[in-house]
Design a protein around this motif. Structure first.
Motif, PDB file in Angstrom:
ATOM      1  N   TRP A 118       0.832  -1.214   0.000  1.00  0.00           N
ATOM      2  CA  TRP A 118       0.000   0.000   0.000  1.00  0.00           C
ATOM      3  C   TRP A 118       0.858   1.253   0.000  1.00  0.00           C
ATOM      4  N   GLN A 119       1.962   1.235   0.758  1.00  0.00           N
ATOM      5  CA  GLN A 119       2.821   2.413   0.818  1.00  0.00           C
ATOM      6  C   GLN A 119       3.668   2.574  -0.441  1.00  0.00           C
ATOM      7  N   MET A 120       3.868   1.494  -1.207  1.00  0.00           N
ATOM      8  CA  MET A 120       4.769   1.557  -2.347  1.00  0.00           C
ATOM      9  C   MET A 120       4.059   1.631  -3.695  1.00  0.00           C
ATOM     10  N   THR A 121       2.783   1.255  -3.757  1.00  0.00           N
ATOM     11  CA  THR A 121       2.095   1.131  -5.034  1.00  0.00           C
ATOM     12  C   THR A 121       1.470   2.461  -5.457  1.00  0.00           C
ATOM     13  N   ASP A 122       1.673   2.823  -6.707  1.00  0.00           N
ATOM     14  CA  ASP A 122       1.158   4.094  -7.235  1.00  0.00           C
ATOM     15  C   ASP A 122      -0.232   3.958  -7.850  1.00  0.00           C
ATOM     16  N   ASP A 123      -0.602   2.757  -8.246  1.00  0.00           N
ATOM     17  CA  ASP A 123      -1.864   2.551  -8.940  1.00  0.00           C
ATOM     18  C   ASP A 123      -3.033   2.812  -7.992  1.00  0.00           C
ATOM     19  N   ALA A 124      -3.921   3.755  -8.338  1.00  0.00           N
ATOM     20  CA  ALA A 124      -4.988   4.183  -7.427  1.00  0.00           C
ATOM     21  C   ALA A 124      -5.992   3.072  -7.154  1.00  0.00           C
ATOM     22  N   SER A 125      -6.357   2.295  -8.167  1.00  0.00           N
ATOM     23  CA  SER A 125      -7.360   1.246  -7.951  1.00  0.00           C
ATOM     24  C   SER A 125      -6.802   0.109  -7.101  1.00  0.00           C
ATOM     25  N   VAL A 126      -5.539  -0.240  -7.323  1.00  0.00           N
ATOM     26  CA  VAL A 126      -4.917  -1.269  -6.491  1.00  0.00           C
ATOM     27  C   VAL A 126      -4.785  -0.764  -5.056  1.00  0.00           C
ATOM     28  N   ASN A 127      -4.415   0.498  -4.897  1.00  0.00           N
ATOM     29  CA  ASN A 127      -4.300   1.058  -3.557  1.00  0.00           C
ATOM     30  C   ASN A 127      -5.633   1.034  -2.826  1.00  0.00           C
ATOM     31  N   LYS A 128      -6.706   1.260  -3.561  1.00  0.00           N
ATOM     32  CA  LYS A 128      -8.035   1.203  -2.949  1.00  0.00           C
ATOM     33  C   LYS A 128      -8.341  -0.202  -2.451  1.00  0.00           C
ATOM     34  N   THR A 129      -8.025  -1.209  -3.265  1.00  0.00           N
ATOM     35  CA  THR A 129      -8.259  -2.595  -2.857  1.00  0.00           C
ATOM     36  C   THR A 129      -7.347  -2.975  -1.690  1.00  0.00           C
ATOM     37  N   LEU A 130      -6.096  -2.513  -1.728  1.00  0.00           N
ATOM     38  CA  LEU A 130      -5.197  -2.755  -0.594  1.00  0.00           C
ATOM     39  C   LEU A 130      -5.758  -2.116   0.679  1.00  0.00           C
ATOM     40  N   GLY A 131      -6.346  -0.927   0.554  1.00  0.00           N
ATOM     41  CA  GLY A 131      -6.973  -0.295   1.710  1.00  0.00           C
ATOM     42  C   GLY A 131      -8.127  -1.117   2.243  1.00  0.00           C
ATOM     43  N   GLU A 132      -8.929  -1.704   1.344  1.00  0.00           N
ATOM     44  CA  GLU A 132     -10.028  -2.571   1.781  1.00  0.00           C
ATOM     45  C   GLU A 132      -9.497  -3.808   2.495  1.00  0.00           C
ATOM     46  N   MET A 133      -8.403  -4.362   1.969  1.00  0.00           N
ATOM     47  CA  MET A 133      -7.772  -5.511   2.619  1.00  0.00           C
ATOM     48  C   MET A 133      -7.292  -5.145   4.019  1.00  0.00           C
ATOM     49  N   LEU A 134      -6.610  -4.030   4.148  1.00  0.00           N
ATOM     50  CA  LEU A 134      -6.071  -3.628   5.450  1.00  0.00           C
ATOM     51  C   LEU A 134      -7.183  -3.241   6.413  1.00  0.00           C
ATOM     52  N   ASP A 135      -8.268  -2.658   5.913  1.00  0.00           N
ATOM     53  CA  ASP A 135      -9.421  -2.388   6.778  1.00  0.00           C
ATOM     54  C   ASP A 135      -9.971  -3.693   7.343  1.00  0.00           C
ATOM     55  N   PHE A 136     -10.085  -4.712   6.480  1.00  0.00           N
ATOM     56  CA  PHE A 136     -10.564  -6.021   6.946  1.00  0.00           C
ATOM     57  C   PHE A 136      -9.637  -6.577   8.024  1.00  0.00           C
ATOM     58  N   LEU A 137      -8.337  -6.532   7.757  1.00  0.00           N
ATOM     59  CA  LEU A 137      -7.375  -7.097   8.709  1.00  0.00           C
ATOM     60  C   LEU A 137      -7.419  -6.374  10.049  1.00  0.00           C
ATOM     61  N   TRP A 138      -7.491  -5.045  10.031  1.00  0.00           N
ATOM     62  CA  TRP A 138      -7.502  -4.312  11.300  1.00  0.00           C
ATOM     63  C   TRP A 138      -8.825  -4.462  12.035  1.00  0.00           C
ATOM     64  N   ASN A 139      -9.922  -4.626  11.325  1.00  0.00           N
ATOM     65  CA  ASN A 139     -11.183  -4.930  12.012  1.00  0.00           C
ATOM     66  C   ASN A 139     -11.140  -6.314  12.655  1.00  0.00           C
ATOM     67  N   GLU A 140     -10.521  -7.253  11.944  1.00  0.00           N
ATOM     68  CA  GLU A 140     -10.334  -8.597  12.515  1.00  0.00           C
ATOM     69  C   GLU A 140      -9.463  -8.524  13.761  1.00  0.00           C
ATOM     70  N   ARG A 141      -8.374  -7.785  13.676  1.00  0.00           N
ATOM     71  CA  ARG A 141      -7.484  -7.644  14.831  1.00  0.00           C
ATOM     72  C   ARG A 141      -8.210  -7.012  16.000  1.00  0.00           C
ATOM     73  N   ALA A 142      -8.938  -5.924  15.731  1.00  0.00           N
ATOM     74  CA  ALA A 142      -9.593  -5.179  16.801  1.00  0.00           C
ATOM     75  C   ALA A 142     -10.638  -6.015  17.528  1.00  0.00           C
ATOM     76  N   ALA A 143     -11.295  -6.938  16.807  1.00  0.00           N
ATOM     77  CA  ALA A 143     -12.341  -7.752  17.424  1.00  0.00           C
ATOM     78  C   ALA A 143     -11.824  -8.530  18.619  1.00  0.00           C
ATOM     79  N   PHE A 144     -10.533  -8.927  18.597  1.00  0.00           N
ATOM     80  CA  PHE A 144      -9.965  -9.757  19.662  1.00  0.00           C
ATOM     81  C   PHE A 144      -8.924  -8.999  20.496  1.00  0.00           C
ATOM     82  N   TYR A 145      -8.955  -7.683  20.431  1.00  0.00           N
ATOM     83  CA  TYR A 145      -7.919  -6.860  21.052  1.00  0.00           C
ATOM     84  C   TYR A 145      -8.291  -6.451  22.467  1.00  0.00           C
TER      85      TYR A 145
END
Length: 544
Positions: free
Chosen positions: A216-243
C-alpha cells in the motif's frame, strides 16, 4: 503521543539494541536467523539518518556499522541464475554464514521489505550499498519466487501477492503487476466470504499486515491502492475484534513461544493503538517501526472502547481435503479481562491450536498474562506450554470456561495449568486469586500441585478423567453481587463448587455466580452434550 512518535520510539529503541550488540567474526550480529540482522541494521541505519539527536552514540559511525551489516546480508543471497535456490538467502547461518544453505523463507518476508527500505533510504547509501541493493532486488525479481498458484489463501500467499505488486511496479512488469492485482482481489473476496483460516495466528497475521501495508505504501496505482486499503481495513477490524490492551484474546491456530502464555508480539498494536506501555522485550521487531496504515475508525473504536462486555462470535472455514469444515470461535471481552477459545478441536500444525484461555491486559502483573489448562500432546516442559492434544471438550459462557479431559489409557494422565503469578490460595480442589482488578476461581476435578516459577504458576493434576472450571470477574462486577472484597468473593466461590461425575456419563455441572447453569457431559461412546441453562449449544448468530 502520535503514531509517528510511537514508530520513532521503536526505531530508536531497536537502534540502541543494535548498536550495543557485538559483531561476530562474520561481521553479523546474529547467526540464528539472517532476518534479525537485516531488521536491526535497518533500524540502526534509519535512526542514524532520521533521529541522530536522540541517539546516545555517534550517528555517523552507527550508520557505517549498519551499512556494513546490510552489505554482508545482501552478499549472502544466492545470485546464480542456474541454481534451484536462485534469489534466496540462508535462514540459519550456523556454523558459517558463507557456507549456509539457502532457504525458501527469508526472501518471502525480507524481499518486499528490502525494496521498501531501498526506496526510502537509497539517497543515504554509498555506491557499494546502492549496487548491492540494486543487484539483490533484481535477483529477487528474476527468481520468480512469488509465482506460486493460489490454493490456501494463507500468510505465504499473502506475501507472494504483495511481492507481485511491489516487484511488478519496481521493474515495470505489467503482467506481473496484473497478476498481483488479480491475486489481491481473489484473496480479499475469499477472506470476506470464508473468514481467515489462520485464526488468531501469530506472528503470521502480522505478516499479512506487513505485506499489504508495504504494498500500500509503495504502489502508485490508485485502484490497487483502494483494494489494498479494503484488505487492510478487513485485517484491522479482525485484529480489533480480539484486542485488549496489546493482547490477542481467544483461540489461536498457531503461536510461538513469545505469544503463549505471554503476548509478546505487540509492536504493530503499539503503533496503531498505543494504549499500553511498550515492553522492554521485543522478540519480533520486523518492520513495525517503518510501516503504518491507519486502522479504520470502526476498528479503533472496537479496540479502545471496552467499557461494556462484548461477545465476539465468528465462523471460520477450514479446508478439509476436497471439502471444508466450519469452526466456531468465541470470545468474551471486558475492560479488565477476556475469555474464549474455539468450540471445536482442529488439528493444526505441530498441535499448536491454543484451545482456550483467559487473557489479562499487559502490565497488570509481573510475568505472563494468560491463564489456561491443557492436556499435552507429547512430552511437556515448563518453558513451552503449548502443543495440546485433542482430548478436550469445552464450554464457553461469558466469564466462565469449563473443560473436560477424557484422556485415553495409553496417554499421559496429566493436565497442565498455566496461571499468572499472584498469591494463589490453594484450597481443596480450588485455587483462588486476584489479578489486578479481577477475582479468579479455578476448580479442578482431581487433586493438584502448584509450582511457583519466576514469571508464572504451573499447576499439574493427574487422572485419566479430569476437568477444570474457571470463573473470573472484575471487582466492580463482584460488588454488584454483594461481594465487596476478594475475601467475600473467595468465600462465596468456596461454597459454589461444580458437581463432577465420572460414572456412566463423564460430566460437570456448574452454576455461575450470576446464576447461569452450565453442563458438559460425555457418554461412554465419547459423544459430548453441552448445555447452557438447559439449552443445547447452537451457533446461530455466529458471523464470518
Amino acid at each position: 503521543m502520535s503514531f509517528q512518535d510511537r514508530k520513532n520510539e521503536i526505531i530508536c529503541k531497536v537502534a540502541i539494541l543494535a548498536e550495543r550488540q557485538p559483531l561476530l567474526s562474520s561481521r553479523l550480529w546474529f547467526h540464528n536467523d539472517i532476518r534479525d540482522n537485516f531488521y536491526y541494521a535497518s533500524y540502526l541505519f534509519a535512526a542514524a539518518v532520521n533521529e541522530p539527536d536522540r541517539l546516545p552514540f555517534e550517528p555517523d559511525a552507527a550508520k557505517k556499522t549498519a551499512a556494513a551489516v546490510l552489505l554482508e546480508v545482501l552478499q549472502l543471497q544466492d545470485q546464480n541464475p542456474n541454481s534451484e535456490t536462485y534469489g534466496h538467502w540462508p535462514l540459519n547461518l550456523e556454523p558459517s554464514p558463507r557456507q549456509a544453505k539457502p532457504h525458501v523463507l527469508p526472501v518471502e518476508l525480507m524481499g518486499s521489505l528490502m525494496a521498501f527500505f531501498a526506496a526510502n533510504y537509497k539517497s543515504h547509501f554509498d555506491k557499494y550499498l546502492t549496487a548491492a541493493f540494486d543487484a539483490a532486488l533484481t535477483h529477487i525479481y528474476r527468481s520468480n519466487f512469488y509465482r506460486v498458484p493460489m490454493h490456501h489463501f494463507n500468510h505465504h500467499e499473502a506475501k507472494y501477492t504483495a511481492a507481485k505488486l511491489i516487484f511488478g511496479q519496481l521493474f515495470e512488469d505489467a503482467e506481473l503487476f496484473e497478476d498481483g492485482r488479480s491475486s489481491l482481489q481473489r484473496t480479499l473476496a475469499h477472506i470476506q466470504k470464508q473468514g481467515m483460516s489462520e485464526y488468531g495466528c501469530l506472528p503470521w497475521f502480522w505478516h499479512w499486515v506487513q505485506a499489504f501495508t508495504c504494498a500500500w505504501q509503495m504502489t502508485d496505482d490508485a485502484s490497487v491502492n483502494k483494494t489494498l486499503g479494503e484488505m487492510l481495513d478487513f485485517l484491522w477490524n479482525e485484529r480489533a475484534a480480539f484486542y485488549l490492551k496489546g493482547t490477542w484474546a481467544g483461540t489461536h491456530s498457531r503461536g510461538l513461544r513469545h505469544d503463549i502464555p505471554l503476548d509478546g508480539n505487540v509492536l504493530h498494536d503499539y503503533v496503531q493503538f498505543g494504549d499500553f506501555k511498550l515492553p522492554e522485550e521485543m522478540p519480533r521487531t520486523e518492520y513495525a517501526g517503518f510501516l503504518y496504515y491507519a486502522a479504520p475508525e470502526t476498528a479503533r473504536h472496537t479496540a479502545l472502547n471496552r467499557n461494556e462486555p462484548t461477545e465476539v462470535k465468528k465462523t471460520i472455514t477450514k479446508p478439509a481435503g476436497a471439502d471444508t469444515i466450519k469452526l466456531h470461535s468465541y470470545a468474551y471481552i471486558t475492560a479488565d479481562f477476556a475469555a474464549g477459545g474455539m468450540w471445536e478441536r482442529h488439528e493444526e500444525f505441530d498441535n499448536e491450536q491454543h484451545r482456550w484461555d483467559f487473557t489479562f491486559p499487559l502490565g497488570r502483573q509481573a510475568g505472563i498474562n494468560q491463564a489456561y489448562f491443557f492436556h499435552p500432546s507429547g512430552a511437556y516442559s515448563n518453558d513451552d506450554p503449548r502443543h495440546q492434544s485433542g482430548h478436550t471438550e469445552v464450554l464457553y459462557h461469558k466469564n466462565t470456561i469449563m473443560a473436560l479431559y477424557p484422556i485415553p489409557e495409553d496417554k499421559p494422565n496429566q493436565i497442565v495449568g498455566v496461571l499468572p503469578k499472584t498469591d494463589w490460595q490453594q484450597e481443596q480442589n480450588v485455587l483462588l486469586g486476584q489479578i489486578g482488578h479481577v477475582y479468579c476461581a479455578v476448580y479442578l476435578m482431581q487433586p493438584y500441585q502448584v509450582e511457583l516459577l519466576n514469571d508464572r504458576c504451573t499447576v499439574t493434576s493427574r487422572g485419566s478423567r479430569n476437568g477444570v472450571v474457571m470463573e473470573v470477574m472484575s471487582d466492580t462486577a463482584a460488588a454488584r453481587l454483594g461481594l465487596n472484597s476478594f475475601e467475600a468473593f473467595a468465600a462465596e466461590a468456596k461454597r459454589n463448587h461444580p458437581v463432577w461425575s465420572s460414572d456412566e456419563s463423564f460430566s460437570v455441572q456448574y452454576t455461575t455466580l450470576e446464576q447461569a447453569k452450565l453442563r458438559i457431559s460425555i457418554d461412554r461412546y465419547g459423544n459430548p452434550d453441552k448445555r447452557i441453562n438447559e439449552r443445547p449449544i447452537n451457533f446461530t448468530g455466529y458471523s464470518l
